[in-house]
Design an enzyme around this catalytic site. Structure first.
Site, PDB file in Angstrom:
ATOM      1  N   THR A 221      -3.656  -9.378  -1.501  1.00  5.87           N
ATOM      2  CA  THR A 221      -2.221  -9.649  -1.692  1.00  5.87           C
ATOM      3  C   THR A 221      -1.479  -9.977  -0.394  1.00  5.87           C
ATOM      4  O   THR A 221      -0.426 -10.600  -0.432  1.00  5.87           O
ATOM      5  CB  THR A 221      -1.528  -8.444  -2.361  1.00  5.87           C
ATOM      6  OG1 THR A 221      -1.804  -7.289  -1.589  1.00  5.87           O
ATOM      7  CG2 THR A 221      -1.952  -8.258  -3.787  1.00  5.87           C
TER       8      THR A 221
ATOM      9  N   GLU B 252      -7.743  -2.575   0.490  1.00  2.69           N
ATOM     10  CA  GLU B 252      -7.390  -3.228  -0.784  1.00  2.69           C
ATOM     11  C   GLU B 252      -8.579  -4.025  -1.306  1.00  2.69           C
ATOM     12  O   GLU B 252      -8.895  -3.988  -2.510  1.00  2.69           O
ATOM     13  CB  GLU B 252      -6.185  -4.161  -0.575  1.00  2.69           C
ATOM     14  CG  GLU B 252      -5.776  -4.851  -1.867  1.00  2.69           C
ATOM     15  CD  GLU B 252      -4.747  -5.964  -1.656  1.00  2.69           C
ATOM     16  OE1 GLU B 252      -3.862  -5.811  -0.801  1.00  2.69           O
ATOM     17  OE2 GLU B 252      -4.843  -6.983  -2.356  1.00  2.69           O
TER      18      GLU B 252
ATOM     19  N   ASN C 286      -1.229  -6.798   7.583  1.00  4.73           N
ATOM     20  CA  ASN C 286      -0.119  -7.733   7.345  1.00  4.73           C
ATOM     21  C   ASN C 286       0.771  -7.859   8.574  1.00  4.73           C
ATOM     22  O   ASN C 286       1.327  -8.914   8.843  1.00  4.73           O
ATOM     23  CB  ASN C 286       0.656  -7.342   6.079  1.00  4.73           C
ATOM     24  CG  ASN C 286       1.611  -6.209   6.303  1.00  4.73           C
ATOM     25  OD1 ASN C 286       2.718  -6.410   6.768  1.00  4.73           O
ATOM     26  ND2 ASN C 286       1.196  -4.983   6.003  1.00  4.73           N
TER      27      ASN C 286
ATOM     28  N   CYS D 169       1.070 -11.658  -2.659  1.00  2.00           N
ATOM     29  CA  CYS D 169       2.315 -11.010  -3.064  1.00  2.00           C
ATOM     30  C   CYS D 169       3.525 -11.817  -2.574  1.00  2.00           C
ATOM     31  O   CYS D 169       3.521 -12.329  -1.450  1.00  2.00           O
ATOM     32  CB  CYS D 169       2.316  -9.621  -2.456  1.00  2.00           C
ATOM     33  SG  CYS D 169       3.892  -8.857  -2.440  1.00  2.00           S
TER      34      CYS D 169
ATOM     35  N   HIS E 206      -0.507   2.070   7.094  1.00  2.00           N
ATOM     36  CA  HIS E 206      -0.974   1.896   8.472  1.00  2.00           C
ATOM     37  C   HIS E 206       0.193   1.974   9.440  1.00  2.00           C
ATOM     38  O   HIS E 206       0.595   0.968  10.014  1.00  2.00           O
ATOM     39  CB  HIS E 206      -1.709   0.557   8.610  1.00  2.00           C
ATOM     40  CG  HIS E 206      -3.029   0.566   7.921  1.00  2.00           C
ATOM     41  ND1 HIS E 206      -3.465  -0.431   7.115  1.00  2.00           N
ATOM     42  CD2 HIS E 206      -4.003   1.505   7.897  1.00  2.00           C
ATOM     43  CE1 HIS E 206      -4.653  -0.130   6.627  1.00  2.00           C
ATOM     44  NE2 HIS E 206      -4.998   1.048   7.080  1.00  2.00           N
TER      45      HIS E 206
ATOM     46  N   SER F 196       4.525  -2.041   6.266  1.00  2.00           N
ATOM     47  CA  SER F 196       4.358  -0.586   6.361  1.00  2.00           C
ATOM     48  C   SER F 196       5.210   0.010   7.481  1.00  2.00           C
ATOM     49  O   SER F 196       4.969   1.135   7.908  1.00  2.00           O
ATOM     50  CB  SER F 196       2.885  -0.268   6.585  1.00  2.00           C
ATOM     51  OG  SER F 196       2.369  -1.072   7.622  1.00  2.00           O
TER      52      SER F 196
HETATM   53  S1  SF4 Z   1       4.542  -5.165  -2.590  1.00  2.00           S
HETATM   54 FE1  SF4 Z   1       3.530  -4.464  -0.688  1.00  2.00          FE
HETATM   55  S2  SF4 Z   1       1.825  -3.204  -1.343  1.00  2.00           S
HETATM   56 FE2  SF4 Z   1       2.478  -4.426  -3.091  1.00  2.00          FE
HETATM   57  S3  SF4 Z   1       1.206  -6.203  -3.008  1.00  2.00           S
HETATM   58 FE3  SF4 Z   1       3.071  -6.722  -1.951  1.00  2.00          FE
HETATM   59  S4  SF4 Z   1       2.604  -6.285   0.176  1.00  2.00           S
HETATM   60 FE4  SF4 Z   1       1.018  -5.251  -1.042  1.00  2.00          FE
END
Ligand code: SF4
Length: 499
Positions: A161, A125, A219, A189, A41, A261
């Site tokens: 995540t 996702e 995010n 994550c 994005h 991103s």
């Molecule tokens: S590393 Fe990036 S793409 Fe992978 S789960 Fe974490 S935030 Fe999402």
């Protein structure tokens, strides 16, 4: 005003991996390349991909040819199968951390468990994760949505995540209290956790926060929400042109962060634009910075450095024609640096946009300057003798070939087309080129003593190696901050050991 760049700002591992995979595919394959949905994005990255003829498909056609890359968010398994059935070769760039959540859901859904996902049901996702839940998946984006779910005999609880940590903590606490038989998994994550924790801390320590990244990026939006939640002024921008400096006028320090991103070149560009804006308020400072930038962009500063180092090395070796040697080194470095920047205008558009623009606008003058200085350097080395001339000629060819695509596709398997694609080649080439012009050329011309030549050579390559390995090629205040950050990171990790 002080600008503090967040350590966690920019591409996360999953996004970097997906971008690398699609760029890699574009150099390896001749077939058309698509991404299924936007790769990330971020409008600037998407534009860059389109310029490289990597387009996106939003719907799966009945028939298709070429390569389709599945982005870091992942897709439902049905979509992956449909892409293959349509005739596409599929490259799966789903982030390994998202893959883990898909595997968990798949395993428990097979056993008949219901799946509760703390996440936005419209986020790609989450759409992908729901695809593994065998029709018994439930996305909840608020506590009310969680309360509205029926009680399940067996269920697992996972999170998107990039979900907000405190929201998932609330979900987990409620499930433990009211449905203790549900199996809960920590799937946020680590990169998201660190990013959110850092922005909370930076918002406390600074007077305002700027969050850079696509407005569609969940995010990035979450970072802006967290920063705003601390009560400090927080702005979410896609580009530095959107900054409202009035909002920041009272701030003495500003924290700058970016979503997962957002590529580094946009963070760097935003930093530089804020810095430039601040400098405009002080005419003398602005003039000095402009002059410094000019010396850096034209590489006059680097060539003066080469001249000074050569002079010092010549003195160390006890040579006689120190100024002559210094001049040869200056002219060689000036010519090589300008030529390589001219060859790199296309790639620099993303990594060093200001430098690329400068080289594009002044292309003719810079070509003339590079050719004249290169020719003059060779002529002066010829006056020192044929061996010096030959050495400089070889180093000039090596320097020129750095950015050019000279390696056959079959050798580099399409991944390595020029010397610059070989990992570590930049440092090795720069160190050997500087070592040659600052030390070996004067030694050859003046028949220097072996021991003093070796000492001077070690001195020169040591300095150049330190500069190349630790600093990037565009010294600035931002570089200073990065170096400071690296040392701080090193110190934090090793202070117990050191003390
Ligand atoms: S590393 Fe990036 S793409 Fe992978 S789960 Fe974490 S935030 Fe999402």
């Amino acid at each position: 005003m002080k600008i503090v760049i967040a350590k966690t700002a920019g591409f996360c591992m999953g996004v970097r991996r997906a971008v690398d995979m699609v760029l890699d595919a574009s150099t390896r394959y001749q077939d058309p390349i698509f991404t299924y949905g936007p790769l990330i994005h971020n409008p600037q990255v998407l534009q860059m991909l389109e310029e490289k003829h990597i387009f996106r498909i939003e719907k799966i056609p009945e028939k298709g040819t070429g390569i389709v890359l599945i982005r870091a968010h992942g897709v439902p398994p049905q979509d992956q199968a449909a892409l293959k059935d349509a005739g596409f070769k599929v490259i799966n760039a789903t982030c390994p951390r998202v893959l883990r959540v898909q595997v968990i859901i798949n395993r428990y859904a097979k056993k008949g468990y219901a799946v509760i996902i703390a996440g936005d049901k419209d986020h790609p996702e989450v759409i992908g994760l729901l695809g593994y839940a065998r029709g018994n998946g439930h996305a909840v984006d608020s506590m009310e949505a969680l309360f509205a779910l029926p009680g399940f005999e067996n269920a697992i609880v996972v999170a998107q995540t990039t979900q907000n940590l405190s929201f998932y903590d609330e979900v987990k606490a409620w499930c433990r209290a009211h449905a203790s038989h549900y199996r809960i998994f920590d799937t946020i994550c680590g990169s998201t956790e660190k990013r959110q924790a850092e922005i909370r801390m930076l918002a406390e320590e600074n007077d305002a926060v700027i969050v850079v990244g696509g407005k569609d990026s969940g995010n990035t939006r979450r970072l802006a929400e967290i920063a705003a939640g601390t009560g400090k002024p927080a702005v979410h921008i896609e580009d530095a042109a959107e900054i409202d400096y009035e909002t920041l006028s009272q701030a003495k320090s500003v924290a700058l962060t970016a979503g997962a991103s957002t590529p580094n070149w946009i963070i760097t560009d935003t930093y530089r634009k804020i810095e430039n804006h601040l400098q405009k308020r002080h005419a003398v400072k602005a003039g000095l910075y402009f002059f410094r930038d000019f010396l850096l962009k034209t590489n006059i500063l680097a060539s003066a450095g080469a001249g000074s180092l050569t002079y010092a090395c010549s003195k160390l070796q006890g040579n006689g024609q120190n100024l002559h040697h210094a001049l040869v080194a200056m002219l060689y470095v000036l010519s090589m640096q300008i030529l390589n920047n001219l060859f790199a205008i296309r790639s620099d558009r993303y990594n060093h946009p200001k430098r690329a623009l400068f080289y594009k606008e002044n292309r003719t003058y810079l070509w003339i300057l590079a050719v004249l200085s290169g020719g003059a350097g060779l002529y002066l080395s010829f006056l020192s003798g044929p061996v010096s001339f030959l050495l400089l000629l070889i180093m000039s060819f090596l320097g020129l070939s750095y950015n050019l695509k000279i390696i056959p596709l079959s050798v580099g398997k399409g991944r390595i087309a020029s010397i610059k694609d070989i990992p570590g080649s930049k440092t090795i080439l720069i160190v050997s080129a500087w070592g040659t012009v600052t030390c070996l050329l004067p030694a050859v011309a003046d028949h220097g003593n072996l021991l003093s030549v070796a000492a001077a050579f070690l001195f020169a390559v040591g300095l150049v190696f330190g500069r190349t390995a630790f600093l990037i090629s565009w010294p600035s205040r931002e570089t200073g901050l990065r170096v400071k950050k690296r040392f701080r990171f090193f110190w934090e990790r090793n202070k117990a050991l050191i003390s």
